[in-house]
Each structure stands twice: as structure tokens, then as C-alpha cells.
Design a protein around this motif. Structure first.
Motif, PDB file in Angstrom:
ATOM      1  N   THR A  14       0.834  -1.196   0.000  1.00  4.84           N
ATOM      2  CA  THR A  14       0.000   0.000   0.000  1.00  4.84           C
ATOM      3  C   THR A  14       0.869   1.246   0.000  1.00  4.84           C
ATOM      4  O   THR A  14       1.867   1.322   0.723  1.00  4.84           O
ATOM      5  CB  THR A  14      -0.923   0.001   1.233  1.00  4.84           C
ATOM      6  N   HIS A  15       0.475   2.239  -0.818  1.00  7.84           N
ATOM      7  CA  HIS A  15       1.183   3.511  -0.915  1.00  7.84           C
ATOM      8  C   HIS A  15       0.197   4.653  -0.734  1.00  7.84           C
ATOM      9  O   HIS A  15      -0.928   4.580  -1.229  1.00  7.84           O
ATOM     10  CB  HIS A  15       1.838   3.680  -2.298  1.00  7.84           C
ATOM     11  N   ILE A  16       0.615   5.693  -0.038  1.00  7.91           N
ATOM     12  CA  ILE A  16      -0.149   6.934   0.034  1.00  7.91           C
ATOM     13  C   ILE A  16       0.593   7.942  -0.829  1.00  7.91           C
ATOM     14  O   ILE A  16       1.780   8.197  -0.601  1.00  7.91           O
ATOM     15  CB  ILE A  16      -0.278   7.447   1.479  1.00  7.91           C
ATOM     16  N   ILE A  17      -0.095   8.494  -1.820  1.00  2.00           N
ATOM     17  CA  ILE A  17       0.541   9.388  -2.783  1.00  2.00           C
ATOM     18  C   ILE A  17      -0.185  10.718  -2.792  1.00  2.00           C
ATOM     19  O   ILE A  17      -1.410  10.766  -2.946  1.00  2.00           O
ATOM     20  CB  ILE A  17       0.516   8.759  -4.190  1.00  2.00           C
ATOM     21  N   PHE A  18       0.565  11.808  -2.628  1.00  2.00           N
ATOM     22  CA  PHE A  18       0.002  13.148  -2.753  1.00  2.00           C
ATOM     23  C   PHE A  18      -0.120  13.464  -4.241  1.00  2.00           C
ATOM     24  O   PHE A  18       0.875  13.452  -4.968  1.00  2.00           O
ATOM     25  CB  PHE A  18       0.877  14.179  -2.042  1.00  2.00           C
ATOM     26  N   THR A  19      -1.334  13.720  -4.689  1.00  2.00           N
ATOM     27  CA  THR A  19      -1.599  13.857  -6.121  1.00  2.00           C
ATOM     28  C   THR A  19      -0.876  15.047  -6.741  1.00  2.00           C
ATOM     29  O   THR A  19      -0.591  15.018  -7.935  1.00  2.00           O
ATOM     30  CB  THR A  19      -3.107  13.963  -6.394  1.00  2.00           C
ATOM     31  N   ARG A  20      -0.542  16.058  -5.984  1.00  2.00           N
ATOM     32  CA  ARG A  20       0.143  17.223  -6.575  1.00  2.00           C
ATOM     33  C   ARG A  20       1.557  16.868  -7.052  1.00  2.00           C
ATOM     34  O   ARG A  20       2.152  17.600  -7.830  1.00  2.00           O
ATOM     35  CB  ARG A  20       0.187  18.382  -5.597  1.00  2.00           C
ATOM     36  N   TYR A  21       2.101  15.733  -6.605  1.00  2.00           N
ATOM     37  CA  TYR A  21       3.443  15.323  -7.016  1.00  2.00           C
ATOM     38  C   TYR A  21       3.443  14.347  -8.189  1.00  2.00           C
ATOM     39  O   TYR A  21       4.506  13.933  -8.653  1.00  2.00           O
ATOM     40  CB  TYR A  21       4.209  14.719  -5.834  1.00  2.00           C
ATOM     41  N   ILE A  22       2.260  13.950  -8.669  1.00  2.00           N
ATOM     42  CA  ILE A  22       2.187  13.048  -9.818  1.00  2.00           C
ATOM     43  C   ILE A  22       2.565  13.836 -11.068  1.00  2.00           C
ATOM     44  O   ILE A  22       1.977  14.877 -11.367  1.00  2.00           O
ATOM     45  CB  ILE A  22       0.782  12.442  -9.972  1.00  2.00           C
ATOM     46  N   THR A  26       1.523   6.271 -17.008  1.00  2.00           N
ATOM     47  CA  THR A  26       1.780   5.447 -18.193  1.00  2.00           C
ATOM     48  C   THR A  26       1.157   4.076 -17.982  1.00  2.00           C
ATOM     49  O   THR A  26       0.694   3.752 -16.885  1.00  2.00           O
ATOM     50  CB  THR A  26       3.297   5.296 -18.458  1.00  2.00           C
ATOM     51  N   ILE A  27       1.150   3.280 -19.041  1.00  2.00           N
ATOM     52  CA  ILE A  27       0.583   1.934 -18.971  1.00  2.00           C
ATOM     53  C   ILE A  27       1.683   0.924 -19.268  1.00  2.00           C
ATOM     54  O   ILE A  27       2.469   1.099 -20.192  1.00  2.00           O
ATOM     55  CB  ILE A  27      -0.552   1.764 -19.989  1.00  2.00           C
ATOM     56  N   GLN A  28       1.736  -0.126 -18.446  1.00  2.00           N
ATOM     57  CA  GLN A  28       2.668  -1.231 -18.679  1.00  2.00           C
ATOM     58  C   GLN A  28       1.919  -2.530 -18.411  1.00  2.00           C
ATOM     59  O   GLN A  28       1.355  -2.704 -17.328  1.00  2.00           O
ATOM     60  CB  GLN A  28       3.886  -1.133 -17.762  1.00  2.00           C
ATOM     61  N   ASN A  29       1.899  -3.415 -19.389  1.00  2.00           N
ATOM     62  CA  ASN A  29       1.194  -4.698 -19.275  1.00  2.00           C
ATOM     63  C   ASN A  29      -0.267  -4.522 -18.866  1.00  2.00           C
ATOM     64  O   ASN A  29      -0.806  -5.304 -18.086  1.00  2.00           O
ATOM     65  CB  ASN A  29       1.907  -5.628 -18.289  1.00  2.00           C
ATOM     66  N   GLY A  30      -0.911  -3.466 -19.347  1.00  2.00           N
ATOM     67  CA  GLY A  30      -2.325  -3.238 -19.093  1.00  2.00           C
ATOM     68  C   GLY A  30      -2.652  -2.568 -17.780  1.00  2.00           C
ATOM     69  O   GLY A  30      -3.817  -2.326 -17.488  1.00  2.00           O
ATOM     70  N   THR A  31      -1.641  -2.282 -16.949  1.00  2.00           N
ATOM     71  CA  THR A  31      -1.903  -1.590 -15.687  1.00  2.00           C
ATOM     72  C   THR A  31      -1.128  -0.276 -15.637  1.00  2.00           C
ATOM     73  O   THR A  31      -0.144  -0.080 -16.343  1.00  2.00           O
ATOM     74  CB  THR A  31      -1.527  -2.462 -14.475  1.00  2.00           C
ATOM     75  N   ALA A  32      -1.594   0.620 -14.778  1.00  2.00           N
ATOM     76  CA  ALA A  32      -1.061   1.980 -14.729  1.00  2.00           C
ATOM     77  C   ALA A  32       0.211   2.073 -13.881  1.00  2.00           C
ATOM     78  O   ALA A  32       0.341   1.396 -12.862  1.00  2.00           O
ATOM     79  CB  ALA A  32      -2.108   2.924 -14.157  1.00  2.00           C
ATOM     80  N   LYS A  33       1.117   2.932 -14.327  1.00  2.00           N
ATOM     81  CA  LYS A  33       2.298   3.302 -13.550  1.00  2.00           C
ATOM     82  C   LYS A  33       2.176   4.786 -13.227  1.00  2.00           C
ATOM     83  O   LYS A  33       1.859   5.593 -14.094  1.00  2.00           O
ATOM     84  CB  LYS A  33       3.574   3.059 -14.343  1.00  2.00           C
ATOM     85  N   ILE A  34       2.428   5.141 -11.971  1.00  2.00           N
ATOM     86  CA  ILE A  34       2.392   6.531 -11.529  1.00  2.00           C
ATOM     87  C   ILE A  34       3.828   7.018 -11.394  1.00  2.00           C
ATOM     88  O   ILE A  34       4.633   6.400 -10.699  1.00  2.00           O
ATOM     89  CB  ILE A  34       1.691   6.672 -10.166  1.00  2.00           C
ATOM     90  N   HIS A  35       4.139   8.125 -12.044  1.00  2.00           N
ATOM     91  CA  HIS A  35       5.458   8.749 -11.944  1.00  2.00           C
ATOM     92  C   HIS A  35       5.325   9.959 -11.024  1.00  2.00           C
ATOM     93  O   HIS A  35       4.456  10.802 -11.213  1.00  2.00           O
ATOM     94  CB  HIS A  35       5.960   9.161 -13.324  1.00  2.00           C
ATOM     95  N   ILE A  36       6.198  10.035 -10.032  1.00  2.00           N
ATOM     96  CA  ILE A  36       6.113  11.047  -8.983  1.00  2.00           C
ATOM     97  C   ILE A  36       7.440  11.793  -8.904  1.00  2.00           C
ATOM     98  O   ILE A  36       8.506  11.193  -9.017  1.00  2.00           O
ATOM     99  CB  ILE A  36       5.830  10.384  -7.617  1.00  2.00           C
ATOM    100  N   ASN A  37       7.378  13.120  -8.694  1.00  2.00           N
ATOM    101  CA  ASN A  37       8.570  13.917  -8.435  1.00  2.00           C
ATOM    102  C   ASN A  37       8.259  14.810  -7.246  1.00  2.00           C
ATOM    103  O   ASN A  37       7.394  15.668  -7.309  1.00  2.00           O
ATOM    104  CB  ASN A  37       8.954  14.769  -9.644  1.00  2.00           C
ATOM    105  N   SER A  38       8.980  14.606  -6.154  1.00  2.00           N
ATOM    106  CA  SER A  38       8.779  15.391  -4.938  1.00  2.00           C
ATOM    107  C   SER A  38      10.130  15.885  -4.447  1.00  2.00           C
ATOM    108  O   SER A  38      10.983  15.091  -4.069  1.00  2.00           O
ATOM    109  CB  SER A  38       8.115  14.534  -3.863  1.00  2.00           C
ATOM    110  N   GLY A  39      10.323  17.179  -4.498  1.00  2.00           N
ATOM    111  CA  GLY A  39      11.570  17.759  -4.004  1.00  2.00           C
ATOM    112  C   GLY A  39      12.784  17.303  -4.769  1.00  2.00           C
ATOM    113  O   GLY A  39      13.866  17.175  -4.208  1.00  2.00           O
TER     114      GLY A  39
END
Length: 63
Positions: A14-22, A26-39
Motif C-alpha cells: 500500500t502507498h499513500i501518494i500526494f496527487t500534486r506530485y504526480i 503510463t501503462i505497462q502490461n495493461g496496468t497503470a504506472k504513476i510517476h512522482i517527483n517530490s523535491g
């Protein structure tokens, strides 16, 4: 839009992700990948969700 989301990655962790850092989705093997940049630090989380499911989670109105 939610300020943060709680999601599971493809391994079940489980991950908690602040959406403002997304920065990208992208999609890989039919599922989503979230790319995050924070600081200046980058992270990618390969989720267990299809891109539509992930967008529904991100855009769901907070209760």
C-alpha cells in the motif's frame, strides 16, 4: 480531486501518494504506472489498477 490517494502496487504493498506530485501516468502490461517527483526525488509505482480505475480513484470527490 483528492489531495492524496491510497493505492496498492502490483506486489500488493500500500502507498499513500500526494496527487500534486504526480508528474505522469503510463501503462505497462495493461496496468497503470504513476510517476512522482517530490523535491527533486523521482519515484515510479506500478499499480495493480487499469488506467481508468486509477483515474477514477484520483478524481473521486473526497468524503
Amino acid at each position: 480531486m483528492n489531495d492524496f490517494i491510497t493505492i496498492q502496487d502490483s506486489a500488493g504493498a500500500t502507498h499513500i501518494i500526494f496527487t500534486r506530485y504526480i508528474t505522469n501516468l503510463t501503462i505497462q502490461n495493461g496496468t497503470a504506472k504513476i510517476h512522482i517527483n517530490s523535491g527533486g526525488s523521482n519515484m515510479t509505482v506500478h499499480t495493480k489498477y487499469a488506467i481508468k480505475e486509477l483515474m477514477d480513484i484520483i478524481l473521486r470527490q473526497p468524503e
